[in-house]
Design a protein around this motif. Structure first.
Motif, PDB file in Angstrom:
ATOM      1  N   TYR A  65       0.625  -1.217   0.338  1.00 31.11           N
ATOM      2  CA  TYR A  65      -0.240  -0.139   0.148  1.00 31.11           C
ATOM      3  C   TYR A  65       0.299   1.219   0.179  1.00 31.11           C
ATOM      4  CZ  TYR A  65      -4.040  -3.207   2.216  1.00 31.11           C
ATOM      5  OH  TYR A  65      -4.766  -4.075   2.095  1.00 31.11           O
ATOM      6  N   GLY A  66       2.017   1.335   0.333  1.00 36.08           N
ATOM      7  CA  GLY A  66       2.996   2.259   0.156  1.00 36.08           C
ATOM      8  C   GLY A  66       3.845   2.683  -0.663  1.00 36.08           C
ATOM      9  N   ALA A  67       5.316   3.612   0.190  1.00 31.77           N
ATOM     10  CA  ALA A  67       6.169   3.629  -0.755  1.00 31.77           C
ATOM     11  C   ALA A  67       6.449   3.148  -2.051  1.00 31.77           C
ATOM     12  CB  ALA A  67       7.528   3.651  -0.061  1.00 31.77           C
ATOM     13  N   ALA A  68       6.050   1.522  -2.233  1.00 31.45           N
ATOM     14  CA  ALA A  68       6.837   0.117  -3.454  1.00 31.45           C
ATOM     15  C   ALA A  68       5.315  -0.125  -3.398  1.00 31.45           C
ATOM     16  CB  ALA A  68       7.511  -0.908  -2.582  1.00 31.45           C
ATOM     17  N   ARG A  69       4.065   0.042  -3.489  1.00 32.83           N
ATOM     18  CA  ARG A  69       3.079  -0.005  -4.245  1.00 32.83           C
ATOM     19  C   ARG A  69       3.343   0.057  -5.634  1.00 32.83           C
ATOM     20  NH1 ARG A  69      -3.399   1.287  -3.025  1.00 32.83           N
ATOM     21  NH2 ARG A  69      -4.418   0.173  -5.253  1.00 32.83           N
ATOM     22  N   GLY A  70       2.826  -0.841  -6.272  1.00 29.34           N
ATOM     23  CA  GLY A  70       3.049  -0.727  -7.493  1.00 29.34           C
ATOM     24  C   GLY A  70       4.429  -1.566  -7.714  1.00 29.34           C
ATOM     25  N   GLN A  71       5.036  -1.814  -7.389  1.00 26.54           N
ATOM     26  CA  GLN A  71       6.841  -2.274  -7.939  1.00 26.54           C
ATOM     27  C   GLN A  71       7.136  -3.606  -7.700  1.00 26.54           C
ATOM     28  OE1 GLN A  71       9.601  -0.474  -8.044  1.00 26.54           O
ATOM     29  NE2 GLN A  71      10.395  -2.268  -9.107  1.00 26.54           N
ATOM     30  N   GLU A  72       7.530  -4.366  -9.244  1.00 29.37           N
ATOM     31  CA  GLU A  72       8.488  -5.378  -9.718  1.00 29.37           C
ATOM     32  C   GLU A  72       9.155  -6.142  -8.802  1.00 29.37           C
ATOM     33  OE1 GLU A  72       7.265  -6.347 -13.382  1.00 29.37           O
ATOM     34  OE2 GLU A  72       5.061  -5.597 -13.802  1.00 29.37           O
ATOM     35  N   GLY A  73       9.291  -6.836  -8.862  1.00 27.64           N
ATOM     36  CA  GLY A  73      10.592  -7.618  -8.404  1.00 27.64           C
ATOM     37  C   GLY A  73      10.497  -8.236  -6.814  1.00 27.64           C
ATOM     38  N   VAL A  74      11.811  -7.100  -6.543  1.00 28.20           N
ATOM     39  CA  VAL A  74      12.782  -7.558  -5.152  1.00 28.20           C
ATOM     40  C   VAL A  74      12.428  -6.354  -5.527  1.00 28.20           C
ATOM     41  CG1 VAL A  74      14.336  -7.734  -3.880  1.00 28.20           C
ATOM     42  CG2 VAL A  74      14.229  -9.896  -5.928  1.00 28.20           C
ATOM     43  N   VAL A  75      11.801  -5.816  -4.071  1.00 23.34           N
ATOM     44  CA  VAL A  75      12.029  -5.085  -2.643  1.00 23.34           C
ATOM     45  C   VAL A  75      12.556  -4.914  -1.415  1.00 23.34           C
ATOM     46  CG1 VAL A  75       9.950  -3.439  -1.425  1.00 23.34           C
ATOM     47  CG2 VAL A  75       9.161  -4.046  -3.533  1.00 23.34           C
ATOM     48  N   LEU A  76      13.489  -4.672  -0.783  1.00 22.36           N
ATOM     49  CA  LEU A  76      13.583  -5.175   0.040  1.00 22.36           C
ATOM     50  C   LEU A  76      13.365  -3.235   1.481  1.00 22.36           C
ATOM     51  CD1 LEU A  76      15.622  -5.271   2.541  1.00 22.36           C
ATOM     52  CD2 LEU A  76      17.519  -4.327   1.234  1.00 22.36           C
ATOM     53  N   VAL A  77      12.904  -3.166   2.808  1.00 18.43           N
ATOM     54  CA  VAL A  77      11.970  -1.861   3.605  1.00 18.43           C
ATOM     55  C   VAL A  77      13.030  -2.411   4.749  1.00 18.43           C
ATOM     56  CG1 VAL A  77      10.496  -1.444   4.864  1.00 18.43           C
ATOM     57  CG2 VAL A  77       9.782  -3.090   2.503  1.00 18.43           C
ATOM     58  N   PRO A  91      18.143  -5.603  -4.825  1.00 16.91           N
ATOM     59  CA  PRO A  91      16.751  -5.406  -4.946  1.00 16.91           C
ATOM     60  C   PRO A  91      16.492  -4.107  -5.529  1.00 16.91           C
ATOM     61  CG  PRO A  91      18.132  -3.682  -3.029  1.00 16.91           C
ATOM     62  CD  PRO A  91      18.978  -4.952  -4.038  1.00 16.91           C
ATOM     63  N   ASP A  92      15.044  -4.177  -6.330  1.00 16.69           N
ATOM     64  CA  ASP A  92      14.956  -3.091  -7.553  1.00 16.69           C
ATOM     65  C   ASP A  92      14.585  -1.548  -6.899  1.00 16.69           C
ATOM     66  OD1 ASP A  92      14.832  -4.956 -10.268  1.00 16.69           O
ATOM     67  OD2 ASP A  92      13.523  -6.044  -8.599  1.00 16.69           O
ATOM     68  N   LEU A  93      13.905  -1.970  -5.813  1.00 13.00           N
ATOM     69  CA  LEU A  93      14.099  -0.817  -4.959  1.00 13.00           C
ATOM     70  C   LEU A  93      14.431  -1.158  -3.264  1.00 13.00           C
ATOM     71  CD1 LEU A  93      12.346   2.076  -4.486  1.00 13.00           C
ATOM     72  CD2 LEU A  93      10.208   0.776  -4.189  1.00 13.00           C
ATOM     73  N   ILE A  94      14.531   0.184  -1.864  1.00 12.62           N
ATOM     74  CA  ILE A  94      14.978   0.453  -1.437  1.00 12.62           C
ATOM     75  C   ILE A  94      13.962   1.238  -0.632  1.00 12.62           C
ATOM     76  CG2 ILE A  94      16.780   0.285   0.420  1.00 12.62           C
ATOM     77  CD1 ILE A  94      18.682  -0.512  -1.642  1.00 12.62           C
ATOM     78  N   VAL A  95      13.236   1.005   0.050  1.00 14.35           N
ATOM     79  CA  VAL A  95      12.779   1.824   0.877  1.00 14.35           C
ATOM     80  C   VAL A  95      13.146   1.324   2.802  1.00 14.35           C
ATOM     81  CG1 VAL A  95      10.265   2.244   2.076  1.00 14.35           C
ATOM     82  CG2 VAL A  95      10.385   1.052  -0.113  1.00 14.35           C
ATOM     83  N   VAL A  96      13.409   3.453   2.869  1.00 12.79           N
ATOM     84  CA  VAL A  96      13.725   3.053   4.217  1.00 12.79           C
ATOM     85  C   VAL A  96      13.259   3.386   5.818  1.00 12.79           C
ATOM     86  CG1 VAL A  96      15.145   4.561   5.845  1.00 12.79           C
ATOM     87  CG2 VAL A  96      15.950   3.566   3.977  1.00 12.79           C
ATOM     88  N   GLY A  97      12.194   3.276   6.524  1.00 11.13           N
ATOM     89  CA  GLY A  97      11.196   3.534   7.110  1.00 11.13           C
ATOM     90  C   GLY A  97      11.904   3.646   8.751  1.00 11.13           C
ATOM     91  N   GLY A  98      11.049   3.666   9.763  1.00 11.70           N
ATOM     92  CA  GLY A  98      11.562   4.469  10.746  1.00 11.70           C
ATOM     93  C   GLY A  98      11.473   5.947  10.798  1.00 11.70           C
ATOM     94  N   PRO A 103      17.445   2.649  -6.906  1.00 13.01           N
ATOM     95  CA  PRO A 103      16.880   3.668  -6.320  1.00 13.01           C
ATOM     96  C   PRO A 103      15.947   2.984  -5.125  1.00 13.01           C
ATOM     97  CG  PRO A 103      15.062   2.496  -8.710  1.00 13.01           C
ATOM     98  CD  PRO A 103      16.237   1.943  -7.917  1.00 13.01           C
ATOM     99  N   ILE A 104      16.157   4.797  -3.715  1.00 12.11           N
ATOM    100  CA  ILE A 104      15.961   4.302  -2.374  1.00 12.11           C
ATOM    101  C   ILE A 104      15.319   4.947  -1.500  1.00 12.11           C
ATOM    102  CG2 ILE A 104      18.401   5.793  -1.894  1.00 12.11           C
ATOM    103  CD1 ILE A 104      18.283   3.596   0.784  1.00 12.11           C
ATOM    104  N   VAL A 105      14.069   5.092  -1.238  1.00 17.46           N
ATOM    105  CA  VAL A 105      12.995   5.998  -1.330  1.00 17.46           C
ATOM    106  C   VAL A 105      12.193   5.639   0.432  1.00 17.46           C
ATOM    107  CG1 VAL A 105      12.114   5.953  -3.360  1.00 17.46           C
ATOM    108  CG2 VAL A 105      11.106   4.483  -1.892  1.00 17.46           C
ATOM    109  N   PRO A 106      11.912   7.438   0.792  1.00 17.28           N
ATOM    110  CA  PRO A 106      11.345   6.844   1.951  1.00 17.28           C
ATOM    111  C   PRO A 106      10.339   6.371   2.044  1.00 17.28           C
ATOM    112  CG  PRO A 106      10.749   9.047   1.857  1.00 17.28           C
ATOM    113  CD  PRO A 106      12.256   8.472   0.279  1.00 17.28           C
ATOM    114  N   ALA A 107      10.011   5.553   3.401  1.00 21.91           N
ATOM    115  CA  ALA A 107       8.543   4.639   3.652  1.00 21.91           C
ATOM    116  C   ALA A 107       7.209   5.994   3.672  1.00 21.91           C
ATOM    117  CB  ALA A 107       8.575   4.646   5.358  1.00 21.91           C
ATOM    118  N   SER A 108       5.996   5.403   3.651  1.00 16.53           N
ATOM    119  CA  SER A 108       5.067   6.757   3.636  1.00 16.53           C
ATOM    120  C   SER A 108       4.248   6.287   5.150  1.00 16.53           C
ATOM    121  CB  SER A 108       4.428   6.476   2.146  1.00 16.53           C
ATOM    122  OG  SER A 108       3.680   5.360   1.711  1.00 16.53           O
ATOM    123  N   LEU A 109       3.723   4.787   5.664  1.00 21.06           N
ATOM    124  CA  LEU A 109       2.907   4.343   6.082  1.00 21.06           C
ATOM    125  C   LEU A 109       2.973   4.820   7.443  1.00 21.06           C
ATOM    126  CD1 LEU A 109       1.696   1.277   4.546  1.00 21.06           C
ATOM    127  CD2 LEU A 109       0.910   3.462   4.393  1.00 21.06           C
TER     128      LEU A 109
END
Length: 262
Positions: free
Chosen positions: A129-141, A210-217, A235-241
């Motif tokens: 639902y969040g920053a990686a929504r719609g991303q195919e492949g490998v997502v690392l949060v 990974p195809d996308l890295i999401v950083v939370g906290g 790409p490395i992006v901030p979390a959204s939830l």
């Protein structure tokens, strides 16, 4: 279509619970949009946080809502969770180790329960639902806080209990040098901390591509101070939830587990 592009639970709603060292939080979740369908309720975590005491508190929290009996319940837990059983215990009583979290809470609540590691729940919510929504492949949060939490999602499927904060890098447990607590403890500048994050993420990227890295906290709210300093292939992006992620992810995983079991 990627499994993460659109939520595809056949169950429209589930209840998510986030068990932490200081508080137990819960709310019903609308799985179509990945949002709370009623206000979240928080109660203190019992001291000591034994299985019996925590299960009773969870039952009390659930009973404060008027929920359909068949609604699945997802529970995040600060531990490695394998097939419902806690293999570790962080900020809760050590008596949880070897305990089937799902069975204990199901017995106390009379409901179908699915338990998941807390970082996995939050990361799965970001993928669905969040920053990686719609991303195919490998997502690392990756969650940067007191430690480093990690979650790996591959084409919408969770790979549980990765514990990538405990990789040994340059002779150190990674989170001891790269967690946000290390930045605060050593009074590092954003640039100095980013150098450590660069080393950490470079190693992880080399292992998992990974195809996308999401950083939370909590520190992700200040992402503009350190994410632009990192040079990675992905790409490395901030979390959204943010604080909703654990509850939302636990509910979504519980619904998927219930659907698979039916």
């Amino acid at each position: 279509m990627s499994l993460t592009t659109e939520p595809h639970n056949t169950i429209a709603g589930a209840f998510g619970i986030d068990i932490g060292g200081s508080g137990i939080k819960g709310a019903p979740v609308d799985l179509v949009v990945g949002e709370f369908s009623a206000d979240r309720v928080r109660i203190p975590t019992p001291k000591p946080a034994t299985p019996k005491a925590v299960a009773a508190a969870v039952a009390e929290l659930i009973d404060s809502f008027d929920l359909p009996h068949e609604m699945p319940v997802g529970v995040t837990f600060p531990a490695i969770i394998q097939h419902g059983v806690a293999l570790s215990a962080a900020n809760v009583d050590d008596s949880w180790i070897g305990t089937n979290v799902e069975k204990v809470i199901a017995k106390a609540t009379g409901r179908r329960v699915h338990a998941v590691n807390d970082a996995d729940a939050a990361g799965f919510a970001e993928a669905l639902y969040g920053a990686a929504r719609g991303q195919e492949g490998v997502v690392l949060v990756v969650t940067l806080g007191t430690g480093i939490g990690s979650c790996l999602v591959v084409d919408g499927t969770l790979v549980p209990n990765t514990e990538l904060g405990h990789l040994e890098i340059d002779g150190h447990d990674a989170e001891s040098r790269a967690a946000d607590s290390a930045r605060e403890r050593e009074d590092l500048s954003w640039k100095e901390w980013a150098e450590r994050l660069q080393r950490y993420f470079s190693v992880v990227e080399g292992l998992f591509s990974p195809d996308l890295i999401v950083v939370g906290g909590g520190v992700s709210k200040k992402h503009e101070k350190f994410l632009p300093l990192l040079d990675l292939r992905a790409p490395i992006v901030p979390a959204s939830l943010f604080n909703a992620a654990g509850i939302v992810g636990a509910a979504a995983l519980a619904a998927r587990s219930a659907t698979a079991a039916d």
